[in-house]
Design a protein around this motif. Structure first.
Motif, PDB file in Angstrom:
ATOM      1  N   ILE A 217       0.763  -1.268  -0.053  1.00  0.00           N
ATOM      2  CA  ILE A 217       0.114   0.031   0.075  1.00  0.00           C
ATOM      3  C   ILE A 217       0.876   1.222   0.010  1.00  0.00           C
ATOM      4  CG2 ILE A 217      -1.653   1.472   1.351  1.00  0.00           C
ATOM      5  CD1 ILE A 217      -2.826  -1.343   2.181  1.00  0.00           C
ATOM      6  N   LEU A 218       2.060   1.450   0.894  1.00  0.00           N
ATOM      7  CA  LEU A 218       2.826   2.630   1.056  1.00  0.00           C
ATOM      8  C   LEU A 218       3.601   2.636  -0.178  1.00  0.00           C
ATOM      9  CD1 LEU A 218       4.053   2.088   4.865  1.00  0.00           C
ATOM     10  CD2 LEU A 218       2.463   3.674   3.844  1.00  0.00           C
ATOM     11  N   GLN A 219       4.256   1.522  -0.990  1.00  0.00           N
ATOM     12  CA  GLN A 219       4.850   1.799  -1.894  1.00  0.00           C
ATOM     13  C   GLN A 219       4.086   1.659  -3.394  1.00  0.00           C
ATOM     14  OE1 GLN A 219       7.535  -1.818  -1.754  1.00  0.00           O
ATOM     15  NE2 GLN A 219       8.994  -1.001  -0.305  1.00  0.00           N
ATOM     16  N   LYS A 220       3.031   1.150  -3.476  1.00  0.00           N
ATOM     17  CA  LYS A 220       2.381   0.959  -4.741  1.00  0.00           C
ATOM     18  C   LYS A 220       0.950   1.909  -4.786  1.00  0.00           C
ATOM     19  CE  LYS A 220       4.337  -3.345  -6.028  1.00  0.00           C
ATOM     20  NZ  LYS A 220       3.997  -4.741  -5.891  1.00  0.00           N
ATOM     21  N   GLY A 221       0.471   2.138  -3.706  1.00  0.00           N
ATOM     22  CA  GLY A 221      -0.932   2.650  -3.474  1.00  0.00           C
ATOM     23  C   GLY A 221      -0.867   4.310  -3.905  1.00  0.00           C
ATOM     24  N   LYS A 222      -1.802   4.932  -4.368  1.00  0.00           N
ATOM     25  CA  LYS A 222      -1.889   6.255  -4.690  1.00  0.00           C
ATOM     26  C   LYS A 222      -3.147   6.917  -4.042  1.00  0.00           C
ATOM     27  CE  LYS A 222       1.117   6.459  -8.488  1.00  0.00           C
ATOM     28  NZ  LYS A 222       1.754   5.206  -7.932  1.00  0.00           N
ATOM     29  N   VAL A 223      -2.896   7.912  -3.074  1.00  0.00           N
ATOM     30  CA  VAL A 223      -3.900   8.477  -2.407  1.00  0.00           C
ATOM     31  C   VAL A 223      -4.587   9.591  -3.540  1.00  0.00           C
ATOM     32  CG1 VAL A 223      -4.750   9.956  -0.555  1.00  0.00           C
ATOM     33  CG2 VAL A 223      -2.892   8.153  -0.175  1.00  0.00           C
ATOM     34  N   VAL A 224      -5.640   9.257  -3.870  1.00  0.00           N
ATOM     35  CA  VAL A 224      -6.341  10.074  -4.955  1.00  0.00           C
ATOM     36  C   VAL A 224      -7.085  11.080  -4.322  1.00  0.00           C
ATOM     37  CG1 VAL A 224      -8.411   9.905  -6.651  1.00  0.00           C
ATOM     38  CG2 VAL A 224      -6.857   8.012  -6.395  1.00  0.00           C
ATOM     39  N   SER A 225      -7.509  11.047  -3.098  1.00  0.00           N
ATOM     40  CA  SER A 225      -8.113  12.020  -2.304  1.00  0.00           C
ATOM     41  C   SER A 225      -8.229  11.738  -0.910  1.00  0.00           C
ATOM     42  CB  SER A 225      -9.552  12.273  -2.718  1.00  0.00           C
ATOM     43  OG  SER A 225     -10.480  11.341  -2.416  1.00  0.00           O
ATOM     44  N   LYS A 226      -8.665  12.421   0.150  1.00  0.00           N
ATOM     45  CA  LYS A 226      -8.502  11.949   1.502  1.00  0.00           C
ATOM     46  C   LYS A 226      -9.282  10.788   1.995  1.00  0.00           C
ATOM     47  CE  LYS A 226     -11.621  15.293   3.932  1.00  0.00           C
ATOM     48  NZ  LYS A 226     -12.787  14.408   3.474  1.00  0.00           N
ATOM     49  N   ASP A 227     -10.263  10.358   1.141  1.00  0.00           N
ATOM     50  CA  ASP A 227     -10.854   9.060   1.273  1.00  0.00           C
ATOM     51  C   ASP A 227     -10.849   7.943   0.297  1.00  0.00           C
ATOM     52  OD1 ASP A 227     -12.682  10.378  -0.282  1.00  0.00           O
ATOM     53  OD2 ASP A 227     -13.981  10.819   1.691  1.00  0.00           O
ATOM     54  N   VAL A 228     -10.065   8.277  -0.780  1.00  0.00           N
ATOM     55  CA  VAL A 228     -10.153   7.368  -1.740  1.00  0.00           C
ATOM     56  C   VAL A 228      -8.537   6.870  -2.128  1.00  0.00           C
ATOM     57  CG1 VAL A 228     -10.462   6.462  -4.220  1.00  0.00           C
ATOM     58  CG2 VAL A 228     -12.120   8.038  -2.926  1.00  0.00           C
ATOM     59  N   LEU A 229      -8.220   5.399  -1.865  1.00  0.00           N
ATOM     60  CA  LEU A 229      -6.898   4.929  -2.189  1.00  0.00           C
ATOM     61  C   LEU A 229      -6.845   4.364  -3.387  1.00  0.00           C
ATOM     62  CD1 LEU A 229      -4.033   4.128  -1.282  1.00  0.00           C
ATOM     63  CD2 LEU A 229      -5.052   2.304  -0.112  1.00  0.00           C
ATOM     64  N   LYS A 230      -6.067   4.458  -4.429  1.00  0.00           N
ATOM     65  CA  LYS A 230      -5.976   3.608  -5.655  1.00  0.00           C
ATOM     66  C   LYS A 230      -4.936   2.646  -5.309  1.00  0.00           C
ATOM     67  CE  LYS A 230      -5.288   4.611 -10.575  1.00  0.00           C
ATOM     68  NZ  LYS A 230      -5.640   5.208 -11.639  1.00  0.00           N
ATOM     69  N   VAL A 231      -5.402   1.332  -5.682  1.00  0.00           N
ATOM     70  CA  VAL A 231      -4.245   0.171  -5.740  1.00  0.00           C
ATOM     71  C   VAL A 231      -4.683  -0.684  -6.819  1.00  0.00           C
ATOM     72  CG1 VAL A 231      -4.214   0.124  -3.092  1.00  0.00           C
ATOM     73  CG2 VAL A 231      -6.188  -1.064  -4.230  1.00  0.00           C
ATOM     74  N   ASP A 232      -4.698  -0.052  -7.845  1.00  0.00           N
ATOM     75  CA  ASP A 232      -4.760  -0.611  -9.431  1.00  0.00           C
ATOM     76  C   ASP A 232      -3.749  -1.618  -9.661  1.00  0.00           C
ATOM     77  OD1 ASP A 232      -7.054   0.565  -9.544  1.00  0.00           O
ATOM     78  OD2 ASP A 232      -6.724   1.580 -11.365  1.00  0.00           O
ATOM     79  N   SER A 233      -2.485  -1.243  -9.099  1.00  0.00           N
ATOM     80  CA  SER A 233      -1.468  -2.079  -9.722  1.00  0.00           C
ATOM     81  C   SER A 233      -1.311  -3.479  -8.969  1.00  0.00           C
ATOM     82  CB  SER A 233      -0.021  -1.197  -9.281  1.00  0.00           C
ATOM     83  OG  SER A 233       0.172  -0.894  -7.974  1.00  0.00           O
TER      84      SER A 233
END
Ligand code: G4P
Length: 198
Positions: A8-24
Motif C-alpha cells: 500500500i505504501l509503495q504502490k498505492g496512490k492516495v487519490v483524495s483524503k478518502d480514496v486509495l488507488k491500488v490498481d497495480s
C-alpha cells in the motif's frame, strides 16, 4: 499484515483524503503472490472456525476470496451485480447502496450455491461504508447460513463500515487498517502483534 501494508505504501496512490488507488496489485492488475499471502493470512485468522464456504462480491473481492478458499479448503461463491445469462435458478437478492458511486445495485446469489448449514466467511477487498458486506451478510441470513466472520483486505477505519458491522455482532478482521489519508499520506491504525506466525 506487513507485506500488504508495504505494498500500500509503495504502490498505492492516495487519490483524495478518502480514496486509495491500488490498481497495480488489487483492483486492476492483481499480484498473485500477494493474493496468496493474503489467503494464507486469512487462513491463519479463521482456521478454527470450520468454514464451509467463502462469499464475496464481484469483481475485486474474487481474487483474495479464491486464495482464502484455497487455504481453507472451501469453495468460493461470488455475488453477482449483473444477471448472468446462465443463472436461471431462484436467487437471493439484496440491494446495495454505494456512497462512493451514489447508486443502488441489486446483488444476487443463486439459492443452489448456499446451504442452510453453511458456515460462511465473507471476504472483500475494501471496507468503506460497509454496505457491500452488510448486503452479503443479509443474503446469508436469507439462506439461513451462519456468518462466522468478515475478512477485509483494506479497511478505511475512518469510515463507518467497521463499526456498523461490529454493532450488528459480526467479527471483522482486516489485514490493513488505514487510520487516515490526510495530505496524501497513508497512516495505519496501531495494532498489537500480528497473528500470523511468519
Ligand atoms: P462499502 O461497500 O464499504 O459500502 O463501500 P462503497 O459503497 O463506498 O464502495 C463502492 C465501491 O468502491 C466498492 O467496489 C469498494 O470496494 C470500492 N471502494 C471503496 N473505497 C475505496 C477506495 O478507497 N479505493 C478503492 N480502490 N476502492 C474503494 P466496487 O464498486 O464493488 O468495485 P469492484 O469490486 O468491482 O472493483
Amino acid at each position: 499484515m506487513e507485506k500488504l501494508k508495504k505494498a500500500i505504501l509503495q504502490k498505492g496512490k492516495v487519490v483524495s483524503k478518502d480514496v486509495l488507488k491500488v490498481d497495480s496489485f488489487l483492483n486492476h492488475t492483481i499480484d498473485p503472490l500477494l493474493m496468496k499471502q493474503i489467503g494464507e493470512e486469512f487462513y491463519f485468522r479463521f482456521k478454527g472456525e470450520h468454514v464451509t464456504k467463502i462469499i464475496t462480491i464481484e469483481s475485486s473481492g474474487i481474487a483474495p476470496a479464491v486464495m482464502t478458499g484455497l487455504f481453507l479448503n472451501a469453495p468460493v461463491v461470488f455475488a453477482r451485480k449483473k444477471k448472468s445469462l446462465t443463472m436461471t435458478d431462484d436467487v437471493y437478492k439484496e440491494t446495495v447502496f454505494s456512497y462512493t458511486k451514489q447508486e443502488y445495485t441489486d446483488i444476487t446469489i443463486s439459492k443452489k450455491q448456499i446451504s442452510e448449514g453453511d458456515r460462511v466467511l465473507i471476504i472483500d477487498d475494501f471496507l468503506a461504508n460497509g454496505e457491500a458486506a452488510l448486503a452479503l451478510a443479509k443474503l446469508m441470513k436469507q439462506s439461513n447460513a451462519t456468518v462466522i466472520g468478515i475478512g477485509i483486505v483494506i479497511e478505511k477505519s475512518f469510515q463507518p463500515g467497521r463499526n456498523k458491522l461490529i454493532d450488528k455482532g459480526y467479527r471483522v478482521d482486516s489485514l490493513a487498517r488505514i487510520a487516515s489519508m490526510e495530505d496524501g499520506k497513508v497512516t495505519f491504525v496501531e495494532e498489537k502483534a500480528e497473528i500470523h506466525p511468519k
